[in-house]
Design an enzyme around this catalytic site. Sequence first.
Site, PDB file in Angstrom:
ATOM      1  CE  LYS A  51      -2.180   6.515   0.513  1.00 55.43           C
ATOM      2  NZ  LYS A  51      -2.363   5.110   0.196  1.00 55.43           N
ATOM      3  CD  GLN A  95      -2.478   2.561  -2.278  1.00 53.59           C
ATOM      4  OE1 GLN A  95      -2.051   3.227  -1.356  1.00 53.59           O
ATOM      5  NE2 GLN A  95      -3.665   2.763  -2.800  1.00 53.59           N
ATOM      6  CG  ASP A 118      -4.796   1.742   5.243  1.00 49.47           C
ATOM      7  OD1 ASP A 118      -5.313   2.846   5.044  1.00 49.47           O
ATOM      8  OD2 ASP A 118      -4.091   1.157   4.406  1.00 49.47           O
TER       9      ASP A 118
HETATM   10  N1  GUN Z   1      -6.630   1.670  -1.899  1.00 53.89           N
HETATM   11  C1  GUN Z   1      -7.707   2.498  -2.028  1.00 53.89           C
HETATM   12  N2  GUN Z   1      -7.969   3.104  -0.854  1.00 53.89           N
HETATM   13  C2  GUN Z   1      -7.054   2.657   0.022  1.00 53.89           C
HETATM   14  C3  GUN Z   1      -6.800   2.943   1.394  1.00 53.89           C
HETATM   15  O1  GUN Z   1      -7.493   3.708   2.071  1.00 53.89           O
HETATM   16  N3  GUN Z   1      -5.755   2.287   1.933  1.00 53.89           N
HETATM   17  C4  GUN Z   1      -4.980   1.414   1.236  1.00 53.89           C
HETATM   18  N4  GUN Z   1      -3.992   0.803   1.861  1.00 53.89           N
HETATM   19  N5  GUN Z   1      -5.187   1.144  -0.038  1.00 53.89           N
HETATM   20  C5  GUN Z   1      -6.225   1.766  -0.636  1.00 53.89           C
END
Ligand code: GUN
Length: 285
Positions: A51, A95, A118
């Site tokens: 990311k 996350q 998100d």
């Molecule tokens: N863990 C797995 N997929 C995601 C996501 O799309 N966002 C976040 N914050 N954590 C994740």
Amino acid sequence: MTATRVIDGKAASASVLAEVSAKVAGLARPPGLAVILVGEDPASQVYVRNKARQTLACGLRSFEYRLPAATSQAELLARIAALNADPAVDGILVQLPLPPGLDPAGVLAEIDRGKDVDGFHVVNAGRLATGQRGLVPCTPLGCLYLLRQTLGNLSGRHAVVLGRSNIVGKPMAQLLLGADCTVTIAHSRSRDLPAITRGAEILVAAVGRPEMVRGDWIAPGATVIDVGINRIPHGEGGSVLVGDVAFAEALGVAGAITPVPGGVGPMTIAMLLANTVAAYEARLA
Ligand code: GUN
């Protein structure tokens, strides 16, 4: 036998990222994305690193916070409060999963809803459910992009979503409903899953079970979006990534299918950065 089209998620992601980069280049300041990782989950570390790399590559600012697994709820909330107040930060992502002892719902509730890239805050989930503008979860948004690219207008089509998580299944169903699909949500307690999935013109598999969807679960010509990323043992001491769909069996049956890896995966980060730019623009509006 149908000639199955393999949907290229990397190419689609590259075109979204190119659009994001072009937009960012024209802004007064670079949008900022803050990512918080608590603990040492290896898969999460890989995601967070990717990311940050993509964020910088598109010209955005990246703020990364790696906190120890022993971080308390209060410490995490204090970090979020600081990011909520920081004018250089347009998007905040925590996350998931969080280490045991931390309450994810309590954490997500404290993220400024305008910075919730998100789309996990209940206000954004509610906006999506009621057809109002808001930030939408990245993975379902990426799936919708691939479906529109593959099929064009989705109106009236029967879509089956396999899985009912807050991150993928539920928002995916809402997005498909918003696109005027007829939507069925099926899950581990549904009776006769193969009969349900065989009725799907669009099948989105998001259950996290390696190769659960077999070739004979798929209607000839259906479009299959495989959200699963499952690491399974392969060869001597090795491993391999597979989706929720038995890909080799689906070839020759499905009209189109996303591969794993290289399908939905690359779309998620692209949509995250698009959401961050959208959050920047909405904050100025
Ligand atoms: N863990 C797995 N997929 C995601 C996501 O799309 N966002 C976040 N914050 N954590 C994740």
